[in-house]
Design a protein around this motif. Structure first.
Motif, PDB file in Angstrom:
ATOM      1  N   PHE A 207      15.133 -23.941   9.988  1.00  0.00           N
ATOM      2  CA  PHE A 207      16.655 -24.238   9.446  1.00  0.00           C
ATOM      3  C   PHE A 207      16.523 -24.193   8.234  1.00  0.00           C
ATOM      4  O   PHE A 207      15.664 -24.851   7.191  1.00  0.00           O
ATOM      5  N   ILE A 208      17.281 -23.531   7.356  1.00  0.00           N
ATOM      6  CA  ILE A 208      17.099 -22.924   5.826  1.00  0.00           C
ATOM      7  C   ILE A 208      18.704 -23.241   5.101  1.00  0.00           C
ATOM      8  O   ILE A 208      19.625 -23.376   5.779  1.00  0.00           O
ATOM      9  N   LYS A 209      18.401 -23.591   4.072  1.00  0.00           N
ATOM     10  CA  LYS A 209      19.527 -23.370   2.980  1.00  0.00           C
ATOM     11  C   LYS A 209      19.110 -23.527   1.514  1.00  0.00           C
ATOM     12  O   LYS A 209      17.675 -23.615   1.460  1.00  0.00           O
ATOM     13  N   GLN A 210      19.969 -23.354   0.817  1.00  0.00           N
ATOM     14  CA  GLN A 210      19.579 -23.500  -0.750  1.00  0.00           C
ATOM     15  C   GLN A 210      19.096 -24.710  -1.211  1.00  0.00           C
ATOM     16  O   GLN A 210      19.798 -25.705  -0.806  1.00  0.00           O
ATOM     17  N   HIS A 211      18.220 -24.634  -2.000  1.00  0.00           N
ATOM     18  CA  HIS A 211      17.729 -25.946  -2.369  1.00  0.00           C
ATOM     19  C   HIS A 211      18.537 -26.406  -3.834  1.00  0.00           C
ATOM     20  O   HIS A 211      18.783 -25.542  -4.682  1.00  0.00           O
ATOM     21  N   LYS A 212      19.382 -27.689  -3.487  1.00  0.00           N
ATOM     22  CA  LYS A 212      20.125 -28.100  -4.601  1.00  0.00           C
ATOM     23  C   LYS A 212      19.676 -29.694  -4.993  1.00  0.00           C
ATOM     24  O   LYS A 212      19.710 -30.371  -4.064  1.00  0.00           O
ATOM     25  N   VAL A 213      19.374 -29.989  -6.201  1.00  0.00           N
ATOM     26  CA  VAL A 213      19.368 -31.260  -6.406  1.00  0.00           C
ATOM     27  C   VAL A 213      20.083 -31.590  -7.816  1.00  0.00           C
ATOM     28  O   VAL A 213      20.441 -30.666  -8.616  1.00  0.00           O
ATOM     29  N   ARG A 214      20.088 -32.955  -8.085  1.00  0.00           N
ATOM     30  CA  ARG A 214      21.013 -33.303  -9.319  1.00  0.00           C
ATOM     31  C   ARG A 214      20.182 -32.883 -10.602  1.00  0.00           C
ATOM     32  O   ARG A 214      20.609 -32.352 -11.576  1.00  0.00           O
ATOM     33  N   GLU A 215      18.867 -33.225 -10.691  1.00  0.00           N
ATOM     34  CA  GLU A 215      18.041 -32.763 -11.786  1.00  0.00           C
ATOM     35  C   GLU A 215      16.865 -31.722 -11.404  1.00  0.00           C
ATOM     36  O   GLU A 215      15.998 -32.043 -10.774  1.00  0.00           O
TER      37      GLU A 215
ATOM     38  N   ARG B 144      16.866 -19.810  -7.260  1.00  0.00           N
ATOM     39  CA  ARG B 144      15.767 -18.960  -6.438  1.00  0.00           C
ATOM     40  C   ARG B 144      14.968 -19.603  -5.544  1.00  0.00           C
ATOM     41  O   ARG B 144      13.900 -18.931  -4.880  1.00  0.00           O
ATOM     42  N   THR B 145      15.325 -21.017  -4.942  1.00  0.00           N
ATOM     43  CA  THR B 145      14.651 -21.702  -4.150  1.00  0.00           C
ATOM     44  C   THR B 145      15.282 -21.782  -2.793  1.00  0.00           C
ATOM     45  O   THR B 145      16.386 -22.154  -2.715  1.00  0.00           O
ATOM     46  N   LEU B 146      14.498 -21.483  -1.855  1.00  0.00           N
ATOM     47  CA  LEU B 146      15.064 -21.744  -0.489  1.00  0.00           C
ATOM     48  C   LEU B 146      14.358 -23.027   0.358  1.00  0.00           C
ATOM     49  O   LEU B 146      13.043 -23.243   0.280  1.00  0.00           O
ATOM     50  N   PHE B 147      15.145 -23.759   0.986  1.00  0.00           N
ATOM     51  CA  PHE B 147      14.899 -24.965   1.494  1.00  0.00           C
ATOM     52  C   PHE B 147      14.564 -24.761   3.054  1.00  0.00           C
ATOM     53  O   PHE B 147      15.662 -24.434   3.700  1.00  0.00           O
ATOM     54  N   VAL B 148      13.350 -24.981   3.393  1.00  0.00           N
ATOM     55  CA  VAL B 148      13.313 -24.867   4.976  1.00  0.00           C
ATOM     56  C   VAL B 148      12.678 -25.975   5.734  1.00  0.00           C
ATOM     57  O   VAL B 148      11.717 -26.615   4.984  1.00  0.00           O
TER      58      VAL B 148
ATOM     59  N   LEU C 298      -1.388 -29.987   6.079  1.00  0.00           N
ATOM     60  CA  LEU C 298      -0.397 -30.809   6.856  1.00  0.00           C
ATOM     61  C   LEU C 298      -0.329 -30.468   8.145  1.00  0.00           C
ATOM     62  O   LEU C 298       0.423 -29.479   8.429  1.00  0.00           O
ATOM     63  N   CYS C 299      -0.988 -30.961   9.257  1.00  0.00           N
ATOM     64  CA  CYS C 299      -1.060 -30.795  10.418  1.00  0.00           C
ATOM     65  C   CYS C 299       0.279 -31.289  11.345  1.00  0.00           C
ATOM     66  O   CYS C 299       0.038 -31.967  12.161  1.00  0.00           O
ATOM     67  N   ILE C 300       1.331 -31.369  10.661  1.00  0.00           N
ATOM     68  CA  ILE C 300       2.614 -31.982  11.428  1.00  0.00           C
ATOM     69  C   ILE C 300       3.977 -31.013  11.120  1.00  0.00           C
ATOM     70  O   ILE C 300       3.532 -29.825  10.277  1.00  0.00           O
ATOM     71  N   TYR C 301       4.835 -31.077  11.905  1.00  0.00           N
ATOM     72  CA  TYR C 301       6.158 -30.217  11.222  1.00  0.00           C
ATOM     73  C   TYR C 301       6.523 -30.862   9.803  1.00  0.00           C
ATOM     74  O   TYR C 301       6.516 -32.085   9.721  1.00  0.00           O
ATOM     75  N   LYS C 302       6.663 -30.029   9.042  1.00  0.00           N
ATOM     76  CA  LYS C 302       6.772 -30.223   7.635  1.00  0.00           C
ATOM     77  C   LYS C 302       8.083 -29.446   7.160  1.00  0.00           C
ATOM     78  O   LYS C 302       8.845 -28.717   7.838  1.00  0.00           O
ATOM     79  N   VAL C 303       8.287 -29.667   5.769  1.00  0.00           N
ATOM     80  CA  VAL C 303       9.348 -28.916   5.030  1.00  0.00           C
ATOM     81  C   VAL C 303       8.746 -27.913   4.026  1.00  0.00           C
ATOM     82  O   VAL C 303       7.520 -28.180   3.412  1.00  0.00           O
ATOM     83  N   ALA C 304       9.417 -26.917   3.486  1.00  0.00           N
ATOM     84  CA  ALA C 304       8.755 -26.140   2.580  1.00  0.00           C
ATOM     85  C   ALA C 304       9.911 -25.462   1.706  1.00  0.00           C
ATOM     86  O   ALA C 304      11.141 -25.684   2.015  1.00  0.00           O
TER      87      ALA C 304
END
Length: 266
Positions: free
Chosen positions: A28-36, A45-49, A98-104
């Motif tokens: 599941f992907i989307k554009q990485h967006k944060v307030r700061e 330029r960052t993809l959140f996975v 990280l031997c678990i389901y993670k985020v990238a």
């Protein structure tokens, strides 16, 4: 196959562990967006996975998403984290896998790479494992993990020596600063610190109980007893009640002694 849109702006992308695998995985992907914004993770330029499999590491993700554009950095976390993990060096400071389901967070070189990643369709699944990706599965993975767990004695000795040299230098610096306290330097300046010369008290359970008892005693001394009229009256009534109870108990004791008394001169 049509693309799947999910809440919070996520998009589902089909992925496989290998080209021959029949098991389908979903990223599941989307554009990485944060307030700061963070310099290491630019939002343009960052993809959140998310839902990244345990066997998939930074190298594999960089190769997998290189079909969309050149990837400069990949950061994996156990849970969403806007910061950048610190680079660790040395044998004992290696980051654990990280031997678990993670985020990238996949950082592309240009915004066009992010746009192409967000425009991925499910006609062609992404391949997470191949010879070029560097991901190892099965017995090869466990053999590599075992080999990496073995320490190189030369590297270990070098790291220990380096640590001890830095530690000795830091101790000498602290000792020098301690000697300089209260002494004037070449220009006549005296170093002043707020460090107390009194040693701290060990916070053990016994000492803590003593401190609490002293505080209770001080607090009880500060309290005004029998200050008001009703307090005096109540204290007198309690005292009379106590005396009556004691009198009744003494009477019972005397009666018991009389009943058990037996005179036996012989």
């Amino acid at each position: 196959m049509a693309t799947n849109e999910f809440p919070q702006g996520f998009k589902a992308v089909v992925a496989k562990a290998t080209l021959q695998s029949s098991v389908i995985r979903w990223l599941f992907i989307k554009q990485h967006k944060v307030r700061e914004p963070v310099p290491g993770k630019p939002t343009d330029r960052t993809l959140f996975v998310i839902n990244v499999p345990p066997f998939c590491d930074e190298t594999a993700l960089a190769y997998t998403f290189s079909v969309c554009g050149e990837v400069t950095d990949v950061f994996c976390h156990a849970r969403p984290n806007p910061g950048v993990p610190q680079q660790s060096s040395g044998i004992f400071n290696k980051r654990r896998e990280l031997c678990i389901y993670k985020v990238a967070y996949v950082v592309f070189e240009s915004p066009e790479g992010l746009s192409r990643a967000l425009a991925l369709n499910n006609d062609m699944p992404l391949i997470l494992h191949c010879e070029q990706s560097g991901v190892k599965l099965g017995i090869d993975k466990w053999m590599d993990k075992y080999d990496s767990a073995l320490l190189n004695h030369n590297e270990l000795e070098t790291e220990i020596k380096t640590f001890m040299v830095e530690f000795d230098a830091e101790e000498k610096r602290k000792e020098h600063e301690a000697k300089m306290v209260g002494e004037a330097d070449e220009e006549g300046w005296i170093m002043v610190t707020n460090k107390s010369r009194k040693r701290g008290i060990a916070r053990t359970e016994v000492i803590r109980k003593k401190i609490l008892d002293k505080e209770k005693l001080k607090r009880s001394k500060r309290e005004l007893k029998n200050f008001y009229t009703f307090q005096i009256r109540e204290s007198k009534m309690k005292h009379l009640e106590t005396l009556r109870k004691k009198f009744q108990e003494d009477k019972k004791k005397i009666n018991a002694f009389k009943q058990t008394r037996k005179f036996k001169p012989f």
